[in-house]
Scaffold this active site. Sequence first.
Site, PDB file in Angstrom:
ATOM      1  N   GLU A 232      -1.867   8.585   8.272  1.00  6.85           N
ATOM      2  CA  GLU A 232      -0.463   8.123   8.238  1.00  6.85           C
ATOM      3  C   GLU A 232       0.303   8.566   9.490  1.00  6.85           C
ATOM      4  OE1 GLU A 232       1.974   6.471   5.978  1.00  6.85           O
ATOM      5  OE2 GLU A 232       0.023   5.609   5.540  1.00  6.85           O
TER       6      GLU A 232
ATOM      7  N   TYR B  50      -0.666   8.415  -2.133  1.00  5.29           N
ATOM      8  CA  TYR B  50      -0.732   8.141  -3.563  1.00  5.29           C
ATOM      9  C   TYR B  50      -1.915   8.877  -4.198  1.00  5.29           C
ATOM     10  CZ  TYR B  50       2.567   4.127  -3.626  1.00  5.29           C
ATOM     11  OH  TYR B  50       3.676   3.314  -3.574  1.00  5.29           O
TER      12      TYR B  50
ATOM     13  N   ASP C 277       0.874  -1.187   0.000  1.00  2.00           N
ATOM     14  CA  ASP C 277       0.000   0.000   0.000  1.00  2.00           C
ATOM     15  C   ASP C 277       0.904   1.227   0.000  1.00  2.00           C
ATOM     16  OD1 ASP C 277      -2.291   1.692   0.320  1.00  2.00           O
ATOM     17  OD2 ASP C 277      -1.963   1.765   2.472  1.00  2.00           O
ATOM     18  N   SER C 278       0.282   2.397  -0.135  1.00  2.00           N
ATOM     19  CA  SER C 278       1.057   3.630  -0.032  1.00  2.00           C
ATOM     20  C   SER C 278       1.574   3.840   1.391  1.00  2.00           C
ATOM     21  CB  SER C 278       0.181   4.821  -0.413  1.00  2.00           C
ATOM     22  OG  SER C 278      -0.907   4.915   0.489  1.00  2.00           O
TER      23      SER C 278
ATOM     24  N   CYS D 208     -10.989   3.650   0.673  1.00  2.00           N
ATOM     25  CA  CYS D 208      -9.535   3.794   0.801  1.00  2.00           C
ATOM     26  C   CYS D 208      -9.155   2.917   1.987  1.00  2.00           C
ATOM     27  CB  CYS D 208      -9.165   5.255   1.075  1.00  2.00           C
ATOM     28  SG  CYS D 208      -7.473   5.513   1.656  1.00  2.00           S
ATOM     29  N   THR D 209      -8.090   2.146   1.846  1.00  2.00           N
ATOM     30  CA  THR D 209      -7.776   1.175   2.901  1.00  2.00           C
ATOM     31  C   THR D 209      -7.329   1.835   4.214  1.00  2.00           C
ATOM     32  OG1 THR D 209      -5.555   0.902   1.946  1.00  2.00           O
ATOM     33  CG2 THR D 209      -7.259  -0.685   1.286  1.00  2.00           C
ATOM     34  N   HIS D 210      -7.037   3.120   4.173  1.00  5.89           N
ATOM     35  CA  HIS D 210      -6.715   3.820   5.421  1.00  5.89           C
ATOM     36  C   HIS D 210      -7.975   4.054   6.279  1.00  5.89           C
ATOM     37  CE1 HIS D 210      -2.889   4.782   3.455  1.00  5.89           C
ATOM     38  NE2 HIS D 210      -2.475   5.384   4.553  1.00  5.89           N
TER      39      HIS D 210
ATOM     40  N   CYS E 136      -4.454  -1.332  -1.736  1.00  4.00           N
ATOM     41  CA  CYS E 136      -4.625   0.109  -1.917  1.00  4.00           C
ATOM     42  C   CYS E 136      -5.594   0.310  -3.077  1.00  4.00           C
ATOM     43  CB  CYS E 136      -3.261   0.721  -2.239  1.00  4.00           C
ATOM     44  SG  CYS E 136      -3.298   2.469  -2.683  1.00  4.00           S
ATOM     45  N   ASN E 137      -6.674   1.015  -2.834  1.00  2.99           N
ATOM     46  CA  ASN E 137      -7.655   1.250  -3.906  1.00  2.99           C
ATOM     47  C   ASN E 137      -7.036   2.067  -5.030  1.00  2.99           C
ATOM     48  OD1 ASN E 137     -10.633   0.501  -2.773  1.00  2.99           O
ATOM     49  ND2 ASN E 137      -9.297   1.176  -1.124  1.00  2.99           N
ATOM     50  N   THR E 138      -6.262   3.074  -4.650  1.00  4.33           N
ATOM     51  CA  THR E 138      -5.676   3.968  -5.645  1.00  4.33           C
ATOM     52  C   THR E 138      -4.703   3.206  -6.546  1.00  4.33           C
ATOM     53  OG1 THR E 138      -5.795   5.695  -3.942  1.00  4.33           O
ATOM     54  CG2 THR E 138      -4.518   6.202  -5.921  1.00  4.33           C
TER      55      THR E 138
HETATM   56  N1  DGL Z   1      -4.707   3.504   1.061  1.00  4.84           N
HETATM   57  C1  DGL Z   1      -4.839   4.014  -0.234  1.00  4.84           C
HETATM   58  C2  DGL Z   1      -6.144   3.640  -0.913  1.00  4.84           C
HETATM   59  O1  DGL Z   1      -6.728   2.637  -0.557  1.00  4.84           O
HETATM   60  C3  DGL Z   1      -4.412   5.375  -0.630  1.00  4.84           C
HETATM   61  C4  DGL Z   1      -4.137   6.421   0.331  1.00  4.84           C
HETATM   62  C5  DGL Z   1      -3.203   7.418  -0.291  1.00  4.84           C
HETATM   63  O2  DGL Z   1      -2.019   7.122  -0.296  1.00  4.84           O
HETATM   64  O3  DGL Z   1      -3.676   8.440  -0.821  1.00  4.84           O
HETATM   65  O4  DGL Z   1      -6.568   4.299  -1.825  1.00  4.84           O
END
Ligand code: DGL
Length: 261
Positions: free
Chosen positions: A155, A45, A13-14, A186-188, A76-78
Amino acid sequence: MAEQDTGFVGVFDSGVGGLTVLGRLVAELPHERFVFFGDSAHAPYGDKPPEEVLALSRRIAAALVDEGAKALVIACNTATSVSAQALREEYASIPVIGVEPALKPATLAPRHRRILVMATAATLRLGKFQRLEDRWGANSEVIEVPCVGLADLIEKGDPASPAIRELLERYLGPWRGKVDSVVLGCTHYPLIRDQIREVMGDVQLFDGGAGTARETRRRLAAADLLAPESQAGSVELRSSIDTPDELALYRRIFELARSCC
Ligand code: DGL
């Protein structure tokens, strides 16, 4: 005779968000060995141009595959939106699993009239999400909320911080009482599930972690790559910010992810 080692699953992931997916993977596949790489040095990301996210994803995937990964999970979705297709072509001999906003389960739930999707600006803008919406969003009103800056705050490692609450209030507050469910695209975001609930009240929350873990099991089984049950599973956490403090933060967030997500 000793069982053959089937290799490890590389997850990336990012940054710390992918740890929410890793928690689900470990629960679903307790005998696997996982190596997690968070690219915190380059997070977020979601605000980067696709070419840059693609280059970063390629670099991480190449390092994991060179080291012997038997499968890759893009947690990571992105990065999935930008790079899943390219990585599947480049590593056609191993399973490459991505994560996507859980719009499908949200639209299939009993209360699905108005669905708010929180995600990075990149995820919402890219074709993959637009196709998902075309496919599953027809009978619902889908409200897209790009949460610029949110993953960046998460983060920092304090999911209960007032700054996160303030940003959530700004992005989600106007929708309080007006939607049936919220997709954490978003996984965060599962890490701030409690804060989201505080702002949104009684709505159902959906995230893609469990679905991704089940899909990983299916893909490993289909490729005959599941670890034997005699194997003790393990998790190795790595970050592109390779300092003891950062790795301690990863371990703390991973524990949090396992208890909350
Ligand atoms: N965790 C990431 C996602 O699922 C991206 C967060 C990021 O780095 O912008 O999209």
